[in-house]
Enzyme design. Structure first.
Site, PDB file in Angstrom:
ATOM      1  N   GLU A 327      32.988 -46.007  84.906  1.00  0.00           N
ATOM      2  CA  GLU A 327      31.876 -45.425  85.670  1.00  0.00           C
ATOM      3  C   GLU A 327      32.061 -45.532  87.171  1.00  0.00           C
ATOM      4  O   GLU A 327      31.125 -45.906  87.881  1.00  0.00           O
ATOM      5  CB  GLU A 327      30.583 -46.111  85.230  1.00  0.00           C
ATOM      6  CG  GLU A 327      30.463 -47.617  85.579  1.00  0.00           C
ATOM      7  CD  GLU A 327      31.038 -48.553  84.547  1.00  0.00           C
ATOM      8  OE1 GLU A 327      31.958 -48.157  83.799  1.00  0.00           O
ATOM      9  OE2 GLU A 327      30.579 -49.714  84.481  1.00  0.00           O
ATOM     10  N   HIS A 351      27.517 -41.791  78.470  1.00  0.00           N
ATOM     11  CA  HIS A 351      27.625 -43.229  78.707  1.00  0.00           C
ATOM     12  C   HIS A 351      27.974 -43.528  80.169  1.00  0.00           C
ATOM     13  O   HIS A 351      27.280 -44.292  80.842  1.00  0.00           O
ATOM     14  CB  HIS A 351      28.683 -43.823  77.763  1.00  0.00           C
ATOM     15  CG  HIS A 351      28.889 -45.286  77.938  1.00  0.00           C
ATOM     16  ND1 HIS A 351      28.269 -46.229  77.142  1.00  0.00           N
ATOM     17  CD2 HIS A 351      29.603 -45.984  78.843  1.00  0.00           C
ATOM     18  CE1 HIS A 351      28.611 -47.436  77.554  1.00  0.00           C
ATOM     19  NE2 HIS A 351      29.430 -47.317  78.585  1.00  0.00           N
ATOM     20  N   GLU A 352      29.040 -42.915  80.641  1.00  0.00           N
ATOM     21  CA  GLU A 352      29.471 -43.226  82.013  1.00  0.00           C
ATOM     22  C   GLU A 352      28.431 -42.761  83.031  1.00  0.00           C
ATOM     23  O   GLU A 352      28.184 -43.420  84.039  1.00  0.00           O
ATOM     24  CB  GLU A 352      30.848 -42.623  82.303  1.00  0.00           C
ATOM     25  CG  GLU A 352      31.958 -43.042  81.328  1.00  0.00           C
ATOM     26  CD  GLU A 352      32.054 -44.531  81.063  1.00  0.00           C
ATOM     27  OE1 GLU A 352      31.628 -45.331  81.902  1.00  0.00           O
ATOM     28  OE2 GLU A 352      32.545 -44.904  79.972  1.00  0.00           O
ATOM     29  N   HIS A 355      25.605 -45.196  83.446  1.00  0.00           N
ATOM     30  CA  HIS A 355      25.903 -46.325  84.335  1.00  0.00           C
ATOM     31  C   HIS A 355      25.437 -46.061  85.769  1.00  0.00           C
ATOM     32  O   HIS A 355      25.324 -47.004  86.558  1.00  0.00           O
ATOM     33  CB  HIS A 355      27.401 -46.613  84.354  1.00  0.00           C
ATOM     34  CG  HIS A 355      27.880 -47.512  83.249  1.00  0.00           C
ATOM     35  ND1 HIS A 355      27.362 -48.763  83.028  1.00  0.00           N
ATOM     36  CD2 HIS A 355      28.850 -47.347  82.312  1.00  0.00           C
ATOM     37  CE1 HIS A 355      27.998 -49.340  82.006  1.00  0.00           C
ATOM     38  NE2 HIS A 355      28.906 -48.494  81.552  1.00  0.00           N
ATOM     39  N   GLU A 374      26.276 -52.987  80.001  1.00  0.00           N
ATOM     40  CA  GLU A 374      26.731 -52.145  78.886  1.00  0.00           C
ATOM     41  C   GLU A 374      25.676 -51.914  77.801  1.00  0.00           C
ATOM     42  O   GLU A 374      25.594 -50.827  77.239  1.00  0.00           O
ATOM     43  CB  GLU A 374      28.008 -52.729  78.270  1.00  0.00           C
ATOM     44  CG  GLU A 374      29.197 -52.758  79.234  1.00  0.00           C
ATOM     45  CD  GLU A 374      29.627 -51.391  79.770  1.00  0.00           C
ATOM     46  OE1 GLU A 374      29.251 -50.358  79.164  1.00  0.00           O
ATOM     47  OE2 GLU A 374      30.333 -51.357  80.797  1.00  0.00           O
ATOM     48  N   ASP A 431      37.457 -60.170  80.420  1.00  0.00           N
ATOM     49  CA  ASP A 431      37.780 -59.184  79.383  1.00  0.00           C
ATOM     50  C   ASP A 431      37.531 -59.739  77.984  1.00  0.00           C
ATOM     51  O   ASP A 431      37.263 -58.983  77.054  1.00  0.00           O
ATOM     52  CB  ASP A 431      39.254 -58.770  79.491  1.00  0.00           C
ATOM     53  CG  ASP A 431      39.399 -57.461  80.242  1.00  0.00           C
ATOM     54  OD1 ASP A 431      38.416 -57.060  80.902  1.00  0.00           O
ATOM     55  OD2 ASP A 431      40.486 -56.859  80.181  1.00  0.00           O
ATOM     56  N   TYR A 439      27.625 -54.350  74.032  1.00  0.00           N
ATOM     57  CA  TYR A 439      27.263 -52.937  73.924  1.00  0.00           C
ATOM     58  C   TYR A 439      26.161 -52.714  72.889  1.00  0.00           C
ATOM     59  O   TYR A 439      25.106 -52.153  73.183  1.00  0.00           O
ATOM     60  CB  TYR A 439      28.491 -52.107  73.526  1.00  0.00           C
ATOM     61  CG  TYR A 439      29.499 -51.914  74.627  1.00  0.00           C
ATOM     62  CD1 TYR A 439      30.400 -52.940  74.958  1.00  0.00           C
ATOM     63  CD2 TYR A 439      29.591 -50.728  75.328  1.00  0.00           C
ATOM     64  CE1 TYR A 439      31.341 -52.770  75.961  1.00  0.00           C
ATOM     65  CE2 TYR A 439      30.536 -50.551  76.340  1.00  0.00           C
ATOM     66  CZ  TYR A 439      31.400 -51.570  76.649  1.00  0.00           C
ATOM     67  OH  TYR A 439      32.328 -51.397  77.651  1.00  0.00           O
TER      68      TYR A 439
HETATM   69  N1  BES Z   1      32.581 -50.117  82.105  1.00  0.00           N
HETATM   70  C1  BES Z   1      33.185 -49.793  80.875  1.00  0.00           C
HETATM   71  C2  BES Z   1      34.675 -50.009  80.861  1.00  0.00           C
HETATM   72  C3  BES Z   1      35.105 -51.434  81.102  1.00  0.00           C
HETATM   73  C4  BES Z   1      34.421 -52.497  80.554  1.00  0.00           C
HETATM   74  C5  BES Z   1      36.211 -51.683  81.853  1.00  0.00           C
HETATM   75  C6  BES Z   1      34.845 -53.791  80.807  1.00  0.00           C
HETATM   76  C7  BES Z   1      36.643 -52.980  82.101  1.00  0.00           C
HETATM   77  C8  BES Z   1      35.940 -54.049  81.572  1.00  0.00           C
HETATM   78  C9  BES Z   1      32.897 -48.347  80.461  1.00  0.00           C
HETATM   79  O1  BES Z   1      31.637 -47.884  80.831  1.00  0.00           O
HETATM   80  C10 BES Z   1      32.920 -48.293  78.959  1.00  0.00           C
HETATM   81  O2  BES Z   1      32.121 -48.933  78.357  1.00  0.00           O
HETATM   82  N2  BES Z   1      33.851 -47.548  78.393  1.00  0.00           N
HETATM   83  C11 BES Z   1      34.011 -47.394  76.970  1.00  0.00           C
HETATM   84  C12 BES Z   1      33.503 -46.068  76.507  1.00  0.00           C
HETATM   85  C13 BES Z   1      32.076 -46.034  76.178  1.00  0.00           C
HETATM   86  C14 BES Z   1      31.715 -44.649  75.658  1.00  0.00           C
HETATM   87  C15 BES Z   1      31.619 -47.092  75.214  1.00  0.00           C
HETATM   88  C16 BES Z   1      35.473 -47.408  76.630  1.00  0.00           C
HETATM   89  O3  BES Z   1      36.283 -47.354  77.553  1.00  0.00           O
HETATM   90  O4  BES Z   1      35.815 -47.468  75.457  1.00  0.00           O
HETATM   91 ZN    ZN Z   2      30.081 -48.760  79.816  1.00  0.00          ZN
END
Ligand code: BES
Ligand code: ZN
Length: 660
Positions: A327, A351-352, A355, A374, A431, A439
């Site tokens: 995002e 989703h994005e 954010h 999230e 991470d 989520y």
């Molecule tokens: N902000 C996240 C990606 C992220 C989370 C990067 C933690 C680094 C550390 C992003 O918004 C996200 O959740 N992406 C998901 C897709 C979403 C549709 C659930 C993904 O990348 O799978």
């Molecule tokens: Zn996200």
């Protein structure tokens, strides 16, 4: 050493560091123009007013609440003493050396008498630090390297210092940067993109790398002619002749939202305030797939108030992009695996985009409260999807999400502390906290509260929450207090009967969780049952099924399945040849579990072409379960690894016990 730093920080807070922040945050000073920064932003961009965003509290580092919150265990910074409120970058991009180099100028807001600015760095080559006009050198110390966190950069400053300039260069293997060769990028030119969340911004910018600190920024980025440069900021839509680009980000953002991409990129408009960037040969396909983005913006605004970031564009990256989406403000980065050709995977855009409220506007104060970003976002994503495509569609997403959550709870164990919403990630890579718990358990809590108080009241509450805390950071304690004061307390006993504290501070799933049902999936489940009872696939009633029906079907097939039955499914539905990566991923996992060999070549192709960690982690994990599978995995990985992002590499290295 780390413990010492934290306790010093705690003492600072106890000693009353906060009232000062209250005082300063509401009175942003006009900036003096230091020569270094002025050079970095020609054309009068350095107006001194850039950091002052009308309508909110100064845009500086840390709102007072953040300082009052628990210290961020993933940052060396001490923003209650000296905080960065504005950043000026001047960076040159060297594809041959895989290096960014240049200067980061930081404008500071300090507590009276504070004499040390502490920044986060990791694998940065810090060459020189100067003050104010760029002529006076400042002494600095790099701390010992701490796993995941990198090294603190402590800079001695005379109290009252406004500007600090850090001359530096990144390392060729900086974890936030992916340098793709033309072949890897599928482009005539190489391509670079960053991924700063959670704590990787420090591998390409010396910064206070905590989401509790916000800064406005501007940047000059120098790239070879022929490339387009983009950031999480106001962006160009065409290439410049000289390869020099200027960026401005007037809204204050935390460091994890700093982003840069450079490549042979082109832009296509979707509406007067949104568009798509991609490689030229992907652009039309991407623009078609993402055409509903303007409607999504309208739906989100109707629910949660105005979109506060100006434009909303998307950048569709090559397949090695390690995430589904990120995002980055004004410019979501996205995987091309969402280009299914039928717009069936656009919930990722919802989703994005969501954010832009949950996360970018009201931001988790540290990664222990990642669910505030999230979980809220998944909830909002489904509201946007319901507004555009109907309740049945959103219910399918919710049911698939619930199943993901149950799987994750089973894998982690329902008594695992990592199944709490409020995590304890101190000493670990943030991470590690990224899971379906943040989520899906997060989203489920909000859906449960909504069901208890009614949708109208809950919508009003959320809108007030975003307005009240816009451009600030938030932690669990404050969220719970606000939720109680503005919603739950008007229903005596509701917080207790919902078991709110258990939701947030206890592992597992409280029995108060609502259950979402999907009528569409009832049909799928009948088909699964018929197949399990021996029906040939061609006789199943699959008419009108969409991606999500198929995902439900594939995930719920009986286990194990004989290879002959897998072959029947493949012959009837052509899963091995599907162009939908979400379905292919689910099918390949099934193929591995059931030793269905005809999918082997497709698996190898997928593992080499796609770098999305969410897909690769389970596939490699499944492969690694048998000695023969592990051998195959290592053979494929040796070829695929150079094309993966460092983030994906780190994940797969761990699974396969890979050593270079
Ligand atoms: N902000 C996240 C990606 C992220 C989370 C990067 C933690 C680094 C550390 C992003 O918004 C996200 O959740 N992406 C998901 C897709 C979403 C549709 C659930 C993904 O990348 O799978
Ligand atoms: Zn996200």
């Amino acid at each position: 050493m780390r413990a010492l730093e934290l306790s010093t920080f705690a003492l600072t807070l106890l000693a009353g560091g906060m009232p000062w922040l209250f005082a300063c945050a509401s009175a942003p000073r006009p900036a003096a123009a230091p020569s270094g920064a002025a050079a970095a932003a020609p054309g009068g961009a350095r107006s001194g007013g850039a950091a002052v965003v009308p309508g909110h509290s100064g845009g500086a580092a840390g709102d007072a609440s953040a300082a009052a919150a628990e210290a961020d265990p993933h940052s060396f910074a001490r923003p209650s003493e000296v905080a960065v409120e504005h950043l000026v970058l001047d960076l040159s991009v060297d594809f041959a050396a895989r290096r960014l180099s240049g200067r980061a100028s930081l404008r500071l807001r300090s507590k009276a008498g504070a004499d040390t600015l502490v920044l986060d760095t990791r694998d940065l080559d810090i060459q020189r630090v100067t003050l104010e006009d760029g002529k006076t050198e400042a002494p600095f110390t790099l701390g010992d390297s701490v796993p995941h966190l990198g090294r603190s950069l402590a800079i001695r400053i005379p109290p009252g210092t406004t500007w600090v300039h850090v001359d530096y260069a990144t390392a060729p293997d900086a974890a936030a940067l992916q340098w793709l060769t033309p072949v890897q990028a599928g482009s005539a030119l190489p391509l670079l993109f960053t991924q700063s969340e959670a704590i990787l911004a420090r591998t390409w910018v010396p910064c206070q790398d905590t989401p509790a600190v916000r800064q406005t920024y501007e940047a000059t980025v120098r790239v070879p002619p022929g490339f387009l440069a983009l950031m999480s900021a106001e962006n160009p839509t065409t290439k410049t002749a000289d390869g020099i680009y200027h960026f401005r980000m007037p809204q204050p953002v935390p460091s994890y939202l700093l982003a840069l991409a450079v490549g042979d990129l082109a832009w296509k408009q979707l509406s007067n305030r949104s568009g798509v960037y991609a490689l030229p040969e992907t652009l039309e396909r991407a623009a078609w797939e993402l055409a509903d983005t303007p409607r999504m913006m309208a739906a989100a605004e109707k629910l949660y108030g105005p979109y506060r970031w100006g434009r909303y564009d998307l950048l569709v990256l090559p397949p090695s992009y390690p995430y589904g989406g990120m995002e980055n403000p004004r410019l979501t980065f996205a995987t091309p695996t969402i280009l299914a050709g039928d717009r069936s995977l656009v919930s990722l855009v919802a989703h994005e985009l969501a954010h832009s409220w949950s996360g970018n506007l009201v931001t988790n104060a540290n990664w222990n409260d990642f669910w505030l970003n999230e979980g809220f976002t998944v909830y909002i994503e489904r509201r946007i999807m319901a507004a555009l495509y109907g309740k049945d569609y959103a219910d399918m997403l919710a049911v698939l999400g619930r199943q993901d959550l149950e799987d994750t709870l089973r894998e982690k164990g329902t008594d695992s502390p990592d199944t709490r919403l409020h995590l304890d990630l101190a000493g670990r890579d943030p991470d590690d906290g990224v899971s379906d718990v943040a989520y899906e358990k997060g989203a489920l809590l909000l859906a449960t509260v909504e069901a208890a108080v009614g949708r109208e009241r809950f919508d009003r509450f959320l809108r007030g929450y975003f307005d009240t805390f816009a451009f600030q950071s938030m932690d669990c304690r404050r969220f719970v207090a606000y939720l109680k004061a503005h919603l739950l307390d008007t229903h005596p006993g509701l917080a207790e009967s919902l078991r709110l504290d258990d939701w947030i501070y206890a592992p597992g799933l409280p029995p108060t969780a609502i259950t979402v049902r999907s009528a569409a999936f009832a049909r799928v489940d009948q088909a699964v049952a018929a197949f399990a009872a021996g029906a040939p696939p061609a006789q199943l009633d699959t008419k009108g099924w969409t991606t999500h029906h198929w995902l439900r079907f594939l995930r719920n097939l009986p286990r194990p399945l004989a290879p002959a039955r897998m072959a029947e499914l493949d012959a009837a539905f052509h899963f091995t040849d599907t162009g939908n990566d979400e379905i292919l991923d689910a099918w390949l996992l099934l193929a591995l579990r059931n030793a269905y060999e005809p999918a082997g070549a497709a698996l190898e192709r997928f593992l080499i072409a796609v770098g999305r960690r969410k897909y690769l982690q389970p596939l490699y994990t499944e492969l690694a379960k048998t000695p023969a599978g592990a051998e195959t995995a290592l053979r494929i990985y040796a070829r695929a690894r150079p094309g993966y992002h460092p983030i994906t590499r780190a994940a797969v290295d761990k699974i396969l016990d890979w050593r270079e």
